[in-house]
Design an enzyme around this catalytic site. Structure first.
Site, PDB file in Angstrom:
ATOM      1  N   CYS A 148       0.823  -1.016   0.032  1.00 31.77           N
ATOM      2  CA  CYS A 148      -0.171  -0.023  -0.102  1.00 31.77           C
ATOM      3  C   CYS A 148       0.928   1.227  -0.043  1.00 31.77           C
ATOM      4  O   CYS A 148       0.675   2.092  -0.831  1.00 31.77           O
ATOM      5  CB  CYS A 148      -0.874  -0.181   1.166  1.00 31.77           C
ATOM      6  SG  CYS A 148      -2.159  -1.382   1.007  1.00 31.77           S
ATOM      7  N   ASP A 149       1.725   1.324   0.957  1.00 32.42           N
ATOM      8  CA  ASP A 149       2.546   2.437   1.109  1.00 32.42           C
ATOM      9  C   ASP A 149       3.598   2.719  -0.099  1.00 32.42           C
ATOM     10  O   ASP A 149       3.742   3.754  -0.644  1.00 32.42           O
ATOM     11  CB  ASP A 149       3.523   2.186   2.447  1.00 32.42           C
ATOM     12  CG  ASP A 149       3.822   3.606   3.249  1.00 32.42           C
ATOM     13  OD1 ASP A 149       3.766   4.722   2.543  1.00 32.42           O
ATOM     14  OD2 ASP A 149       4.079   3.558   4.406  1.00 32.42           O
TER      15      ASP A 149
END
Length: 208
Positions: A148-149
């Site tokens: 995600c990051d």
């Protein structure tokens, strides 16, 4: 006549304990709802693989020339729809679906530690929460140092900050796919409005 805006919204494929990834299910529901007649919405499922992200994201930005790219991911810890303010470059040690992680442990060697979205997530959060949608929205500054990051940082870099990341809880904990889709729709429309309002204002992109 004003040209249509283009928005890309992505979800992720299943991984780990998430045999069904709420993010992609919610994004598919959002596609059914649409963002209105004056916005072209493109959706895509992102593999939970670092190298695939590095290949896919530049082509999405280049092919569609979007005004905004919103990535949606699932978080087993989330109980709200969570707007992420920034993406991080370093600390990627968790293995992806191919049992791979970057040797450098970072997204972009030599890149800034953190890139912030040009969108003020606190403002978006307040507006959506006060709209009586029935889905709770919050803000975070830590997207979790996983795909995600990693995806968010890559997109913020490619789009010069014109990106956003939204974490959703697993389905039924507490929201249905339809409720999540309605929340995503409200969030994306607020983001676009805010970007329109802030046009011409200078933004500090990197947190130096």
């Amino acid at each position: 006549m004003e040209q249509k805006k283009t928005v890309i919204v992505t979800g992720f494929e299943p991984f780990g304990e998430h045999a069904v990834n709420a993010s992609w299910v919610a994004v598919q529901e959002l596609e059914k709802l649409g963002l209105g007649d004056d916005i072209n919405l493109h959706v895509a499922e992102v593999p939970v693989e670092y190298q695939a992200v590095q290949n896919l994201l530049p082509s999405l930005w280049k092919q569609h020339l979007p005004q905004l790219v919103v990535h949606v991911g699932v978080s087993g810890m989330a109980t709200t729809v969570t707007l992420e303010q920034c993406g991080h470059n370093q600390g990627y040690m968790r293995l992806d679906n191919c049992r791979f992680c970057p040797e450098s442990r970072c997204c972009m060697e030599g890149g800034p530690d953190c890139i912030h979205s040009v969108i003020d997530m606190d403002t978006v959060c307040k507006r959506v929460n006060s709209s009586g949608l029935g889905v709770s929205v919050s803000v975070s500054k830590d997207a979790g140092r996983y795909l995600c990051d990693y995806t968010y940082y890559t997109s913020l870099f490619l789009g010069k900050g014109r990106s956003a990341f939204v974490h959703v809880p697993p389905l039924g904990k507490p929201y249905s796919a339809e409720e999540l889709a309605r929340a995503l729709r409200a969030v994306v429309l607020e983001m676009l409005e805010l970007m329109e309002h802030n046009k011409g204002k200078k933004h500090c992109l990197h947190n130096l």
